[in-house]
Design a protein around this motif. Structure first.
Motif, short mmCIF file in Angstrom:
data_model
loop_
_atom_site.label_atom_id
_atom_site.label_comp_id
_atom_site.label_asym_id
_atom_site.label_seq_id
_atom_site.Cartn_x
_atom_site.Cartn_y
_atom_site.Cartn_z
N VAL A 182 0.56 -1.60 0.19
CA VAL A 182 -0.41 0.30 -0.11
C VAL A 182 1.06 1.14 -0.13
O VAL A 182 0.56 2.81 -0.45
CB VAL A 182 -1.04 0.08 1.08
N LYS A 183 1.74 1.53 1.22
CA LYS A 183 2.89 2.34 0.58
C LYS A 183 4.46 1.75 0.63
O LYS A 183 4.36 0.97 2.11
CB LYS A 183 2.78 2.81 1.37
N PRO A 184 5.38 1.45 -0.56
CA PRO A 184 5.04 2.41 -1.51
C PRO A 184 4.65 2.11 -2.20
O PRO A 184 3.81 0.87 -2.86
CB PRO A 184 6.19 2.44 -1.95
N LEU A 185 3.28 2.74 -2.65
CA LEU A 185 2.52 2.55 -3.92
C LEU A 185 2.78 1.93 -5.19
O LEU A 185 3.65 2.93 -5.52
CB LEU A 185 0.77 3.67 -3.84
N ASP A 186 2.60 1.30 -5.83
CA ASP A 186 3.22 1.36 -7.47
C ASP A 186 1.81 1.47 -7.96
O ASP A 186 1.42 1.42 -8.94
CB ASP A 186 2.83 -0.75 -7.50
N ARG A 187 2.14 2.53 -8.47
CA ARG A 187 1.72 3.78 -8.72
C ARG A 187 1.67 3.41 -10.99
O ARG A 187 0.12 3.37 -10.91
CB ARG A 187 1.81 5.42 -8.69
N GLU A 188 2.74 2.92 -10.97
CA GLU A 188 2.48 2.25 -12.79
C GLU A 188 1.70 1.19 -12.78
O GLU A 188 0.98 0.92 -13.78
CB GLU A 188 3.92 1.94 -12.79
N ALA A 189 1.48 0.56 -12.05
CA ALA A 189 0.56 -0.84 -12.15
C ALA A 189 -0.52 -0.93 -12.00
O ALA A 189 -1.21 -1.07 -12.95
CB ALA A 189 1.14 -2.17 -10.52
N ILE A 190 -1.57 0.32 -11.12
CA ILE A 190 -2.21 0.89 -10.95
C ILE A 190 -2.65 1.93 -12.87
O ILE A 190 -3.94 1.56 -12.96
CB ILE A 190 -2.61 2.33 -9.96
#
Length: 312
Positions: free
Chosen positions: A227-235
């Motif tokens: 959840v943190k660090p959040l995998d923004r790229e995957a989202i």
């Protein structure tokens, strides 16, 4: 056959295996070794064990002191207390002081069932994620829990890990458990809707994808254990391919995974985004399954919300 091995037992197994050769590993509990399934560790390695009693602030402070001396402390306490009573120590002694303390929040979410709001932790993702330098993890099953703790033993940074009390149905297998530290795992790829879940909600998300498939809806399932660090790229990568995004979490609707996912989707690839979570009120009395079923946090409930989000 249903899985009967709780994630907390897996944690104990991993720590015991490594403690044989790594004498810097120290396990600390706040009168919670039984609840944490860590009694075998205390029995086998008494010189690497510390019982502080019902004193969560001391638990975290002592752990930070041990870390400052070169030890590798793993501090276990009920998530409801660890994330609230010792919040300042987590913030200052662990994160701000950059000490290698692994905080294990046991019996997370609504695991304590009938004990009610005093023992539920529906705010810990938001609280811990708000602390700079604090990582937050919610492993989804026993196999991922093992992979996560093997990785955590190799780094020197603090982290908060939440696990439930009971055994959960497997998402992966011993032979097939993809894992990359701080990268979400794509459990299933689809084209219509993206289901982003963490912790015990990943299995229901997988079940929902199966139900949706029978209705002609193709669903992706993203296991956001980090959840943190959040995998923004995957989202962004997965959300860009679908018509709607649904996040599922055993947490308050505020400040948790749903808020983070909605923020990323809103900034990077705007589209329908739905948050499924516990209500902003004390939950009903019951077992975890009964609570999940009541609030629609199960395969059928998630599939229904997905159909609604798609306007079908």
């Amino acid at each position: 056959m249903p899985n009967k091995i709780a994630n907390r037992k897996v944690i104990c197994d991993v720590l015991m295996e490594h403690a044989k050769t790594d004498k810097d590993i120290v396990v600390l509990c706040s009168d919670s070794r039984g609840s944490a399934s860590l009694t075998p560790f205390f029995n086998e390695y008494p010189e690497q064990s510390v019982e502080v009693g019902i004193a969560e602030q001391d638990l975290v402070g002592i752990s930070a002191g041990l870390a400052a001396c070169g030890k590798k402390p793993f501090a276990a306490s009920p998530a409801s207390f660890l994330s609230t009573r010792s919040y300042e120590q987590c913030k200052i002694d662990c994160a701000y002081s950059d000490t290698n303390v692994k905080l294990i929040g046991i019996s997370g979410g609504v695991s304590y069932g009938a004990l009610g709001m005093s023992h539920h932790s529906a705010q810990d993702i938001a609280a811990m994620s708000a602390i700079p330098n604090m990582r937050v993890y919610l492993p989804s099953d026993r196999f991922q829990t093992r992979k996560l703790f093997e990785a955590l033993l190799q780094d020197q940074k603090c982290a908060y890990i939440r696990v439930g009390r009971n055994a959960v149905e497997d998402v992966y297998t011993e032979e097939d458990c993809p894992f990359q530290m701080d990268k979400a795992t794509l459990v299933r790829d689809g084209e219509d809707v993206l289901l982003v879940a963490c912790g015990e909600m990943v299995r229901p998300a997988v079940d929902a994808a199966g139900i949706l498939e029978k209705s002609g809806v193709s669903a992706s399932v993203l296991d956001m254990y980090c959840v943190k660090p959040l995998d923004r790229e995957a989202i962004v990568r997965q959300a860009s391919k679908v018509k709607a995004v649904i996040s599922i979490e055993e947490h308050s609707p505020f400040g948790g995974l749903g808020s983070m996912v909605a923020q990323v989707v809103g900034q990077e690839c705007p589209k329908t985004c739905v948050t499924m979570a516990l209500p902003d009120s004390p939950v009903i009395t019951g077992t975890s399954k009964e609570v999940f079923d009541y609030y629609g946090l199960n395969g059928e409930g998630i599939a229904k919300r997905a159909i609604e989000a798609l306007g079908k």
